[in-house]
Design a protein around this motif. Structure first.
Motif, short mmCIF file in Angstrom:
data_model
loop_
_atom_site.label_atom_id
_atom_site.label_comp_id
_atom_site.label_asym_id
_atom_site.label_seq_id
_atom_site.Cartn_x
_atom_site.Cartn_y
_atom_site.Cartn_z
N VAL A 127 0.96 -1.35 -0.15
CA VAL A 127 0.12 -0.06 0.06
C VAL A 127 0.86 1.17 0.14
O VAL A 127 0.50 2.13 -0.39
CB VAL A 127 -1.02 -0.04 1.44
CG1 VAL A 127 -1.59 1.34 1.28
CG2 VAL A 127 -1.95 -1.20 1.15
N TRP A 128 2.11 1.21 0.57
CA TRP A 128 2.86 2.39 0.72
C TRP A 128 3.97 2.25 -0.17
O TRP A 128 5.18 2.97 -0.02
CB TRP A 128 3.43 2.50 2.21
CG TRP A 128 2.26 2.91 3.26
CD1 TRP A 128 0.95 3.43 3.18
CD2 TRP A 128 2.56 3.10 4.69
NE1 TRP A 128 0.49 3.56 3.91
CE2 TRP A 128 1.28 3.36 5.25
CE3 TRP A 128 3.60 2.83 5.58
CZ2 TRP A 128 1.06 3.72 6.53
CZ3 TRP A 128 3.49 3.15 6.99
CH2 TRP A 128 2.07 3.53 7.35
N HIS A 129 3.89 1.41 -1.21
CA HIS A 129 5.13 1.24 -2.06
C HIS A 129 5.82 2.48 -2.61
O HIS A 129 7.00 2.92 -2.18
CB HIS A 129 4.71 0.55 -3.31
CG HIS A 129 5.65 0.24 -4.34
ND1 HIS A 129 6.81 -0.53 -4.16
CD2 HIS A 129 5.74 0.82 -5.55
CE1 HIS A 129 7.39 -0.55 -5.16
NE2 HIS A 129 6.95 0.29 -6.09
N GLU A 130 4.94 3.52 -2.87
CA GLU A 130 5.48 4.66 -3.71
C GLU A 130 6.04 5.47 -2.48
O GLU A 130 7.13 6.19 -2.73
CB GLU A 130 4.30 5.45 -4.12
CG GLU A 130 4.93 6.62 -4.95
CD GLU A 130 3.71 7.24 -6.21
OE1 GLU A 130 3.72 8.21 -6.01
OE2 GLU A 130 3.77 6.23 -7.16
N ASP A 131 5.28 5.87 -1.20
CA ASP A 131 5.81 6.43 -0.31
C ASP A 131 7.13 5.99 0.16
O ASP A 131 8.18 6.72 0.54
CB ASP A 131 4.95 6.50 1.12
CG ASP A 131 3.95 7.45 0.90
OD1 ASP A 131 4.05 8.46 0.24
OD2 ASP A 131 2.63 7.02 1.47
N LEU A 132 7.46 4.52 0.18
CA LEU A 132 8.57 4.06 0.71
C LEU A 132 9.96 4.30 -0.46
O LEU A 132 11.12 4.61 -0.12
CB LEU A 132 8.54 2.56 0.90
CG LEU A 132 7.74 2.05 1.93
CD1 LEU A 132 7.48 0.66 2.06
CD2 LEU A 132 8.20 2.70 3.44
N GLN A 133 9.26 4.35 -1.60
CA GLN A 133 10.39 4.58 -2.67
C GLN A 133 10.80 6.12 -2.46
O GLN A 133 12.06 6.48 -2.79
CB GLN A 133 9.62 4.45 -4.00
CG GLN A 133 9.70 3.03 -4.62
CD GLN A 133 9.19 2.77 -6.15
OE1 GLN A 133 8.25 3.52 -6.37
NE2 GLN A 133 10.01 2.29 -6.88
N ARG A 134 9.89 6.83 -2.42
CA ARG A 134 10.17 8.51 -1.95
C ARG A 134 11.33 8.55 -1.02
O ARG A 134 12.02 9.59 -1.15
CB ARG A 134 8.79 9.20 -1.98
CG ARG A 134 7.89 9.40 -2.98
CD ARG A 134 6.61 9.85 -2.61
NE ARG A 134 6.67 11.29 -2.29
CZ ARG A 134 5.89 11.89 -1.39
NH1 ARG A 134 4.50 11.42 -1.46
NH2 ARG A 134 5.75 13.24 -1.47
#
Length: 285
Positions: A127-134
Protein backbone atom coordinates in the motif's frame (compact mmCIF):
# COMPACT_ATOMS: atom_id res chain seq x y z
CA UNK A 1 14.69 16.57 12.26
CA UNK A 2 11.34 14.89 11.68
CA UNK A 3 8.66 16.33 13.97
CA UNK A 4 5.47 14.73 15.25
CA UNK A 5 2.67 16.13 13.03
CA UNK A 6 0.59 17.07 16.09
CA UNK A 7 2.92 17.53 19.07
CA UNK A 8 5.68 19.40 17.19
CA UNK A 9 8.26 17.33 19.04
CA UNK A 10 10.79 14.88 17.56
CA UNK A 11 8.89 12.02 15.97
CA UNK A 12 10.06 8.80 17.61
CA UNK A 13 7.49 6.12 16.70
CA UNK A 14 7.16 2.93 18.72
CA UNK A 15 5.89 -0.41 17.55
CA UNK A 16 2.70 0.15 19.54
CA UNK A 17 1.75 2.90 17.09
CA UNK A 18 0.81 0.19 14.61
CA UNK A 19 -1.95 -1.28 16.80
CA UNK A 20 -3.01 1.82 18.71
CA UNK A 21 -5.71 2.23 16.09
CA UNK A 22 -7.47 -0.78 17.62
CA UNK A 23 -7.72 0.72 21.10
CA UNK A 24 -11.35 1.64 21.83
CA UNK A 25 -10.52 3.61 24.97
CA UNK A 26 -13.36 6.13 25.39
CA UNK A 27 -14.80 4.93 22.04
CA UNK A 28 -16.47 1.67 23.05
CA UNK A 29 -19.85 2.59 21.54
CA UNK A 30 -18.45 3.75 18.21
CA UNK A 31 -15.12 2.23 17.19
CA UNK A 32 -15.62 -0.65 19.64
CA UNK A 33 -18.86 -1.75 18.03
CA UNK A 34 -17.30 -1.54 14.58
CA UNK A 35 -14.19 -3.57 15.48
CA UNK A 36 -16.23 -6.21 17.29
CA UNK A 37 -17.51 -7.33 13.88
CA UNK A 38 -14.06 -8.70 13.02
CA UNK A 39 -11.84 -11.49 14.28
CA UNK A 40 -8.13 -10.45 14.19
CA UNK A 41 -7.13 -14.13 13.97
CA UNK A 42 -9.13 -14.69 10.77
CA UNK A 43 -6.88 -14.05 7.71
CA UNK A 44 -9.60 -12.24 5.73
CA UNK A 45 -10.66 -10.06 8.66
CA UNK A 46 -7.05 -9.40 9.57
CA UNK A 47 -6.25 -8.12 6.07
CA UNK A 48 -9.26 -5.82 6.17
CA UNK A 49 -8.30 -4.49 9.61
CA UNK A 50 -4.76 -3.77 8.47
CA UNK A 51 -5.81 -1.94 5.33
CA UNK A 52 -8.70 -0.03 6.87
CA UNK A 53 -7.13 0.92 10.21
CA UNK A 54 -3.37 0.29 10.46
CA UNK A 55 -2.59 1.88 7.11
CA UNK A 56 -5.25 4.58 7.19
CA UNK A 57 -4.00 7.91 5.89
CA UNK A 58 -3.89 10.46 8.69
CA UNK A 59 -3.98 14.26 8.33
CA UNK A 60 -0.55 15.91 8.48
CA UNK A 61 1.22 12.56 8.25
CA UNK A 62 3.82 12.58 5.46
CA UNK A 63 5.73 9.83 3.73
CA UNK A 64 8.61 10.59 6.11
CA UNK A 65 6.41 9.60 9.09
CA UNK A 66 5.28 6.45 7.33
CA UNK A 67 8.89 5.53 6.57
CA UNK A 68 9.87 6.01 10.22
CA UNK A 69 7.00 3.79 11.39
CA UNK A 70 7.90 1.15 8.80
CA UNK A 71 11.54 1.11 9.90
CA UNK A 72 10.53 0.47 13.52
CA UNK A 73 8.35 -2.44 12.38
CA UNK A 74 11.03 -3.88 10.13
CA UNK A 75 13.64 -3.67 12.87
CA UNK A 76 11.43 -5.53 15.36
CA UNK A 77 10.65 -8.28 12.86
CA UNK A 78 14.35 -8.71 12.15
CA UNK A 79 14.85 -9.73 15.80
CA UNK A 80 13.81 -13.41 16.17
CA UNK A 81 13.58 -13.01 19.96
CA UNK A 82 11.31 -9.97 19.99
CA UNK A 83 8.18 -10.51 22.10
CA UNK A 84 5.31 -9.18 19.99
CA UNK A 85 2.75 -10.32 22.54
CA UNK A 86 4.04 -7.62 24.91
CA UNK A 87 2.85 -4.90 22.53
CA UNK A 88 -0.73 -5.74 23.43
CA UNK A 89 -0.12 -5.16 27.12
CA UNK A 90 -0.61 -1.78 28.74
CA UNK A 91 2.64 -0.11 29.79
CA UNK A 92 1.98 2.00 32.85
CA UNK A 93 5.42 3.61 32.59
CA UNK A 94 4.60 5.25 29.28
CA UNK A 95 2.44 8.33 28.86
CA UNK A 96 1.15 8.05 25.36
CA UNK A 97 -2.25 7.86 23.74
CA UNK A 98 -1.42 4.46 22.32
CA UNK A 99 -0.68 3.01 25.75
CA UNK A 100 -4.20 3.53 27.11
CA UNK A 101 -5.17 0.09 25.87
CA UNK A 102 -8.77 -0.96 25.80
CA UNK A 103 -9.34 -3.67 23.24
CA UNK A 104 -12.71 -4.47 21.62
CA UNK A 105 -14.72 -6.51 24.10
CA UNK A 106 -15.41 -9.41 21.71
CA UNK A 107 -11.84 -9.83 20.46
CA UNK A 108 -10.08 -13.09 21.33
CA UNK A 109 -6.44 -13.31 22.33
CA UNK A 110 -4.13 -12.84 19.34
CA UNK A 111 -2.93 -16.36 18.46
CA UNK A 112 0.13 -15.31 16.44
CA UNK A 113 1.25 -11.76 17.39
CA UNK A 114 4.38 -11.92 15.24
CA UNK A 115 2.33 -13.14 12.29
CA UNK A 116 0.04 -10.15 12.64
CA UNK A 117 2.94 -7.70 12.52
CA UNK A 118 4.50 -9.58 9.63
CA UNK A 119 1.20 -9.22 7.76
CA UNK A 120 1.18 -5.49 8.55
CA UNK A 121 4.68 -5.17 7.09
CA UNK A 122 3.87 -7.02 3.87
CA UNK A 123 0.67 -5.05 3.34
CA UNK A 124 2.44 -1.75 4.11
CA UNK A 125 5.05 -2.59 1.45
CA UNK A 126 2.20 -2.93 -1.03
CA UNK A 127 0.00 0.00 0.00
CA UNK A 128 2.85 2.40 0.83
CA UNK A 129 5.05 1.27 -2.04
CA UNK A 130 5.43 4.74 -3.55
CA UNK A 131 5.93 6.45 -0.19
CA UNK A 132 8.72 4.01 0.67
CA UNK A 133 10.31 4.61 -2.72
CA UNK A 134 10.17 8.37 -2.22
CA UNK A 135 11.87 8.09 1.14
CA UNK A 136 14.84 6.38 -0.59
CA UNK A 137 15.37 9.12 -3.16
CA UNK A 138 18.57 11.16 -2.80
CA UNK A 139 18.41 14.61 -1.27
CA UNK A 140 18.06 17.71 -3.41
CA UNK A 141 21.45 18.90 -2.18
CA UNK A 142 23.18 15.69 -3.25
CA UNK A 143 21.56 15.99 -6.69
CA UNK A 144 22.93 19.52 -7.04
CA UNK A 145 26.39 18.07 -6.52
CA UNK A 146 26.10 15.68 -9.48
CA UNK A 147 28.94 16.46 -11.92
CA UNK A 148 27.78 18.44 -14.94
CA UNK A 149 28.86 15.65 -17.28
CA UNK A 150 26.35 13.33 -15.57
CA UNK A 151 23.40 15.73 -15.69
CA UNK A 152 20.67 15.37 -18.27
CA UNK A 153 20.78 17.29 -21.55
CA UNK A 154 18.37 20.01 -22.57
CA UNK A 155 16.50 17.41 -24.63
CA UNK A 156 14.61 16.55 -21.44
CA UNK A 157 11.42 15.51 -23.27
CA UNK A 158 13.12 12.21 -24.05
CA UNK A 159 13.98 11.44 -20.45
CA UNK A 160 10.42 11.52 -19.06
CA UNK A 161 8.44 8.42 -18.13
CA UNK A 162 6.50 8.45 -21.39
CA UNK A 163 8.46 10.13 -24.24
CA UNK A 164 6.32 8.21 -26.72
CA UNK A 165 3.51 10.69 -26.08
CA UNK A 166 5.67 13.34 -27.77
CA UNK A 167 6.92 11.07 -30.54
CA UNK A 168 3.38 10.00 -31.40
CA UNK A 169 2.58 13.58 -32.38
CA UNK A 170 5.86 15.01 -33.70
CA UNK A 171 8.18 12.06 -34.37
CA UNK A 172 11.08 14.43 -33.60
CA UNK A 173 14.11 13.62 -31.50
CA UNK A 174 14.56 17.16 -30.22
CA UNK A 175 13.08 19.29 -27.43
CA UNK A 176 11.99 22.70 -28.79
CA UNK A 177 14.28 25.49 -27.60
CA UNK A 178 11.73 28.33 -27.39
CA UNK A 179 9.20 26.93 -24.95
CA UNK A 180 7.29 29.20 -22.60
CA UNK A 181 5.00 28.66 -19.60
CA UNK A 182 2.69 30.62 -17.32
CA UNK A 183 4.28 28.88 -14.36
CA UNK A 184 3.61 25.86 -12.15
CA UNK A 185 0.22 24.89 -10.74
CA UNK A 186 0.64 23.08 -7.42
CA UNK A 187 -1.85 20.54 -6.10
CA UNK A 188 -1.02 18.81 -2.82
CA UNK A 189 2.41 17.25 -3.37
CA UNK A 190 2.40 17.43 -7.19
CA UNK A 191 2.63 20.17 -9.77
CA UNK A 192 1.86 20.73 -13.44
CA UNK A 193 3.50 22.96 -16.05
CA UNK A 194 1.56 23.81 -19.19
CA UNK A 195 4.10 24.75 -21.87
CA UNK A 196 4.01 25.75 -25.52
CA UNK A 197 6.23 27.11 -28.24
CA UNK A 198 7.18 27.17 -31.91
CA UNK A 199 8.86 24.24 -33.57
CA UNK A 200 11.89 26.14 -34.80
CA UNK A 201 14.13 23.11 -35.25
CA UNK A 202 12.49 21.94 -38.46
CA UNK A 203 15.79 20.58 -39.73
CA UNK A 204 14.85 17.57 -37.61
CA UNK A 205 11.65 17.05 -39.61
CA UNK A 206 11.39 13.52 -41.04
CA UNK A 207 12.24 13.52 -44.74
CA UNK A 208 8.79 12.21 -45.70
CA UNK A 209 7.07 15.26 -44.16
CA UNK A 210 6.41 17.99 -46.74
CA UNK A 211 7.10 21.46 -45.26
CA UNK A 212 3.48 22.46 -45.77
CA UNK A 213 2.20 19.72 -43.47
CA UNK A 214 4.78 19.82 -40.68
CA UNK A 215 3.46 21.11 -37.35
CA UNK A 216 4.99 24.46 -36.46
CA UNK A 217 3.70 24.82 -32.90
CA UNK A 218 3.44 22.56 -29.88
CA UNK A 219 1.56 22.49 -26.59
CA UNK A 220 1.81 19.98 -23.75
CA UNK A 221 1.56 19.50 -19.99
CA UNK A 222 4.41 18.33 -17.76
CA UNK A 223 3.14 16.38 -14.73
CA UNK A 224 5.51 15.97 -11.77
CA UNK A 225 4.43 13.61 -8.97
CA UNK A 226 5.90 11.63 -6.10
CA UNK A 227 8.01 14.62 -5.04
CA UNK A 228 10.34 13.99 -2.13
CA UNK A 229 11.94 17.43 -2.05
CA UNK A 230 11.07 20.68 -3.82
CA UNK A 231 12.47 24.20 -3.92
CA UNK A 232 11.06 27.15 -5.84
CA UNK A 233 13.00 30.42 -6.04
CA UNK A 234 12.26 33.74 -7.72
CA UNK A 235 9.33 36.01 -8.46
CA UNK A 236 8.78 35.73 -12.23
CA UNK A 237 6.90 32.44 -12.61
CA UNK A 238 6.00 32.80 -16.26
CA UNK A 239 8.08 33.20 -19.40
CA UNK A 240 10.73 31.30 -21.36
CA UNK A 241 11.52 27.86 -20.01
CA UNK A 242 14.74 25.90 -20.05
CA UNK A 243 14.96 22.57 -18.32
CA UNK A 244 17.18 19.60 -17.56
CA UNK A 245 16.01 16.22 -16.34
CA UNK A 246 18.46 13.76 -14.79
CA UNK A 247 17.47 10.14 -14.31
CA UNK A 248 18.37 8.69 -10.92
CA UNK A 249 18.40 5.02 -9.90
CA UNK A 250 14.73 5.54 -9.12
CA UNK A 251 13.11 8.82 -10.04
CA UNK A 252 14.42 12.12 -11.37
CA UNK A 253 16.24 15.31 -10.55
CA UNK A 254 14.38 18.10 -12.37
CA UNK A 255 15.60 21.67 -12.81
CA UNK A 256 13.49 24.26 -14.63
CA UNK A 257 14.56 27.87 -15.23
CA UNK A 258 11.54 30.04 -15.96
CA UNK A 259 11.26 33.68 -16.96
CA UNK A 260 13.59 36.25 -15.48
CA UNK A 261 14.54 34.67 -12.15
CA UNK A 262 12.37 31.65 -11.29
CA UNK A 263 14.04 28.28 -10.68
CA UNK A 264 12.21 25.07 -9.82
CA UNK A 265 14.29 22.19 -8.53
CA UNK A 266 12.91 18.92 -7.24
CA UNK A 267 13.55 15.24 -6.72
CA UNK A 268 10.54 13.16 -7.76
CA UNK A 269 9.52 9.64 -8.66
CA UNK A 270 7.63 10.54 -11.83
CA UNK A 271 7.83 13.13 -14.60
CA UNK A 272 5.26 12.56 -17.32
CA UNK A 273 3.86 14.53 -20.23
CA UNK A 274 0.24 14.70 -21.36
CA UNK A 275 -2.12 16.54 -23.70
CA UNK A 276 0.50 16.90 -26.45
CA UNK A 277 -0.92 18.99 -29.28
CA UNK A 278 0.65 19.90 -32.60
CA UNK A 279 -0.67 22.75 -34.74
CA UNK A 280 0.29 25.04 -37.63
CA UNK A 281 -0.15 28.25 -35.68
CA UNK A 282 -0.56 29.34 -32.10
CA UNK A 283 -3.78 28.15 -30.48
CA UNK A 284 -4.97 29.23 -27.04
CA UNK A 285 -5.94 26.39 -24.79
Amino acid sequence: MLLDPYLKQPYLPRLSYWVGCFSVYDREETLGEELNKYDPNDPVDRDLLIRRYCLKSRPRETFHHRRAKFDVLEQALADPTFDFASIWEEDEDQEDFYDFWSWPSNWPEIIDPRGLFQAIKETAKEVWHEDLQRSNLPSLQSCREIPERDLGTYDWLFSVDNPQEWKNVFNLAVTPSDLTTLGPVFEKEDFTLSIEGPMNSLIFRPSHWPPSTAFTYCELDVLVSGISELEVRGSQFGGPLRGTLTRLNAGYFLRMEIGFDCVIECVALHVRIANVIGSYRRNSR
